[in-house]
Write a protein that holds these residues in place. Structure first.
Motif, PDB file in Angstrom:
ATOM      1  N   VAL A  22       0.837  -1.207   0.000  1.00  0.00           N
ATOM      2  CA  VAL A  22       0.000   0.000   0.000  1.00  0.00           C
ATOM      3  C   VAL A  22       0.869   1.253   0.000  1.00  0.00           C
ATOM      4  O   VAL A  22       0.630   2.205  -0.769  1.00  0.00           O
ATOM      5  N   ILE A  23       1.875   1.284   0.836  1.00  0.00           N
ATOM      6  CA  ILE A  23       2.761   2.448   0.908  1.00  0.00           C
ATOM      7  C   ILE A  23       3.495   2.654  -0.414  1.00  0.00           C
ATOM      8  O   ILE A  23       3.593   3.776  -0.926  1.00  0.00           O
ATOM      9  N   ALA A  24       3.992   1.557  -0.994  1.00  0.00           N
ATOM     10  CA  ALA A  24       4.726   1.662  -2.261  1.00  0.00           C
ATOM     11  C   ALA A  24       3.828   2.177  -3.383  1.00  0.00           C
ATOM     12  O   ALA A  24       4.217   3.066  -4.150  1.00  0.00           O
ATOM     13  N   ILE A  25       2.620   1.628  -3.484  1.00  0.00           N
ATOM     14  CA  ILE A  25       1.701   2.059  -4.543  1.00  0.00           C
ATOM     15  C   ILE A  25       1.290   3.512  -4.334  1.00  0.00           C
ATOM     16  O   ILE A  25       1.204   4.294  -5.295  1.00  0.00           O
ATOM     17  N   ALA A  26       1.036   3.897  -3.085  1.00  0.00           N
ATOM     18  CA  ALA A  26       0.610   5.269  -2.804  1.00  0.00           C
ATOM     19  C   ALA A  26       1.677   6.274  -3.238  1.00  0.00           C
ATOM     20  O   ALA A  26       1.363   7.284  -3.886  1.00  0.00           O
ATOM     21  N   PHE A  27       2.930   6.015  -2.910  1.00  0.00           N
ATOM     22  CA  PHE A  27       4.007   6.919  -3.309  1.00  0.00           C
ATOM     23  C   PHE A  27       4.164   6.941  -4.829  1.00  0.00           C
ATOM     24  O   PHE A  27       4.325   8.009  -5.441  1.00  0.00           O
ATOM     25  N   VAL A  99      -3.871   5.478 -22.555  1.00  0.00           N
ATOM     26  CA  VAL A  99      -3.380   6.376 -21.505  1.00  0.00           C
ATOM     27  C   VAL A  99      -4.136   6.150 -20.203  1.00  0.00           C
ATOM     28  O   VAL A  99      -3.532   6.081 -19.125  1.00  0.00           O
ATOM     29  N   ILE A 100      -5.451   6.010 -20.286  1.00  0.00           N
ATOM     30  CA  ILE A 100      -6.254   5.784 -19.083  1.00  0.00           C
ATOM     31  C   ILE A 100      -5.856   4.475 -18.411  1.00  0.00           C
ATOM     32  O   ILE A 100      -5.789   4.388 -17.178  1.00  0.00           O
ATOM     33  N   HIS A 101      -5.589   3.467 -19.234  1.00  0.00           N
ATOM     34  CA  HIS A 101      -5.153   2.182 -18.671  1.00  0.00           C
ATOM     35  C   HIS A 101      -3.863   2.352 -17.872  1.00  0.00           C
ATOM     36  O   HIS A 101      -3.715   1.768 -16.787  1.00  0.00           O
ATOM     37  N   ASN A 106      -2.028  -0.163 -11.069  1.00  0.00           N
ATOM     38  CA  ASN A 106      -1.832  -0.428  -9.636  1.00  0.00           C
ATOM     39  C   ASN A 106      -3.006  -0.002  -8.761  1.00  0.00           C
ATOM     40  O   ASN A 106      -2.956  -0.219  -7.537  1.00  0.00           O
ATOM     41  N   LEU A 107      -4.044   0.587  -9.329  1.00  0.00           N
ATOM     42  CA  LEU A 107      -5.196   0.930  -8.504  1.00  0.00           C
ATOM     43  C   LEU A 107      -6.007  -0.315  -8.128  1.00  0.00           C
ATOM     44  O   LEU A 107      -6.588  -0.368  -7.042  1.00  0.00           O
ATOM     45  N   ALA A 108      -6.056  -1.295  -9.028  1.00  0.00           N
ATOM     46  CA  ALA A 108      -6.772  -2.532  -8.717  1.00  0.00           C
ATOM     47  C   ALA A 108      -6.145  -3.276  -7.532  1.00  0.00           C
ATOM     48  O   ALA A 108      -6.873  -3.691  -6.621  1.00  0.00           O
ATOM     49  N   PRO A 109      -4.801  -3.444  -7.488  1.00  0.00           N
ATOM     50  CA  PRO A 109      -4.219  -4.071  -6.300  1.00  0.00           C
ATOM     51  C   PRO A 109      -4.494  -3.289  -5.024  1.00  0.00           C
ATOM     52  O   PRO A 109      -4.703  -3.877  -3.957  1.00  0.00           O
ATOM     53  N   LEU A 110      -4.528  -1.965  -5.126  1.00  0.00           N
ATOM     54  CA  LEU A 110      -4.815  -1.143  -3.951  1.00  0.00           C
ATOM     55  C   LEU A 110      -6.229  -1.410  -3.448  1.00  0.00           C
ATOM     56  O   LEU A 110      -6.453  -1.556  -2.240  1.00  0.00           O
ATOM     57  N   HIS A 172      -7.135   4.520  -2.487  1.00  0.00           N
ATOM     58  CA  HIS A 172      -7.797   4.023  -3.694  1.00  0.00           C
ATOM     59  C   HIS A 172      -8.840   5.014  -4.185  1.00  0.00           C
ATOM     60  O   HIS A 172      -8.888   5.340  -5.384  1.00  0.00           O
ATOM     61  N   ARG A 173      -9.681   5.517  -3.296  1.00  0.00           N
ATOM     62  CA  ARG A 173     -10.704   6.491  -3.688  1.00  0.00           C
ATOM     63  C   ARG A 173     -10.059   7.795  -4.161  1.00  0.00           C
ATOM     64  O   ARG A 173     -10.522   8.418  -5.127  1.00  0.00           O
ATOM     65  N   PHE A 174      -9.006   8.221  -3.481  1.00  0.00           N
ATOM     66  CA  PHE A 174      -8.333   9.464  -3.843  1.00  0.00           C
ATOM     67  C   PHE A 174      -7.752   9.392  -5.248  1.00  0.00           C
ATOM     68  O   PHE A 174      -7.944  10.296  -6.072  1.00  0.00           O
ATOM     69  N   PHE A 175      -7.046   8.293  -5.539  1.00  0.00           N
ATOM     70  CA  PHE A 175      -6.410   8.178  -6.848  1.00  0.00           C
ATOM     71  C   PHE A 175      -7.430   7.921  -7.954  1.00  0.00           C
ATOM     72  O   PHE A 175      -7.227   8.356  -9.094  1.00  0.00           O
TER      73      PHE A 175
END
Length: 211
Positions: A22-27, A99-101, A106-110, A172-175
Motif C-alpha cells: 500500500v505504501i509503495a503504490i501510494a508513493f 493512456v487511461i489504462h 496499480n489501482l486494482a491491487p490497492l 484508492h478512492r483518492f487516486f
C-alpha cells in the motif's frame, strides 16, 4: 512493536506485506499522477504554436508523444488529422484508452488490499478464538495465560487488518478521483484541438502560445 507482531500470529505476515505494498503504490501513484506531469498546462498552446508556424516536424511529434500522457493523445490526433475529423477523433479515443489504462495502473491491487485486509484480520480473530475455546476444552478456565494469548491474537490481527485497510481504501478512492479529473481535462483539451484543426472552434490559447 515486535512483541505485538509475534503475539498476532502468522497472519501478521501477510498483513504487514500488504501494508508495504500500500505504501509503495501510494508513493508511486502520487508521483505519477501529478496534474502538471499528466496534463502540462502549456502543452496545448505550444502544440498550436507549432501548427501555426509550420514547425510540427516528426521530431516534435515524437517529443510530444513521449512528453506526457496528454502529449500522447495530442500526438495521435495530429498524426491522423489529415484523414478527416472522424479518423482524428477515433485515433484520439484509441490513444486515450491506452493512456487511461496506464493512469489506472496499480489501482486494482490497492482496492484488492483494501478489501482483503479486514478479512485477514477477521481470519486472525477466528483463529484466536478457536485457540481460546480449545484451551478451555483442554485445560478449563484456570489457565489465564493461554486464554489471554488467544484473545490478544484475535484483537491484534483485527486491529492490524483495519489499520491497513482504511488507508488503502482512502488512497484508492483518492487516486480514482484524481484519474477521473485528469481524464476529463485531457478529453477537453483533445476536443479543443480537434475542433480547432477542423474549423469548428477558435483556439483561445493561441495568443498565450505566441506571447
Amino acid at each position: 512493536m515486535y512483541e505485538l507482531i509475534i503475539a498476532g500470529g502468522w497472519l501478521m505476515l501477510p498483513i504487514i506485506l500488504s501494508s508495504i505494498v500500500v505504501i509503495a503504490i501510494a508513493f508511486e501513484r502520487y508521483w505519477t499522477l501529478r496534474p502538471a506531469k499528466v496534463v502540462p498546462p502549456t502543452l496545448l498552446g505550444q502544440v498550436w504554436h507549432w501548427l501555426k508556424q509550420n514547425q510540427l516536424t516528426k521530431e516534435n511529434i515524437h517529443q510530444l508523444r513521449s512528453s506526457s500522457p496528454l502529449g500522447t493523445i495530442l500526438a495521435a490526433g495530429i498524426s491522423n488529422s489529415a484523414h478527416g475529423r472522424e479518423v482524428m477523433k477515433d485515433s484520439v479515443e484509441e490513444a486515450a484508452a491506452q493512456v487511461i489504462h496506464e493512469l489506472e495502473k496499480n489501482l486494482a491491487p490497492l482496492g484488492t488490499i483494501a478489501a482483503i485486509a479486514p478479512l485477514l484480520g477477521l481470519l486472525g480473530t477466528v483463529i484466536g478464538m478457536i485457540k481460546v475455546f480449545t484451551a478451555i476444552m483442554i485445560e478449563g478456565t484456570g489457565n489465564a495465560g493461554v486464554l489471554a494469548g488467544g484473545i490478544s491474537e484475535a484483537l491484534i490481527t483485527t486491529a492490524a487488518g483495519l489499520t491497513v485497510a482504511i488507508p488503502a481504501l482512502v488512497f484508492h478512492r483518492f487516486f480514482e478521483r484524481r484519474v477521473d479529473s485528469l481524464v476529463v481535462e485531457m478529453e477537453d483539451q483533445a476536443v479543443k484541438l480537434v475542433d480547432a484543426l477542423h474549423g469548428d472552434r477558435v483556439f483561445r490559447t493561441e495568443e498565450g502560445a505566441n506571447g
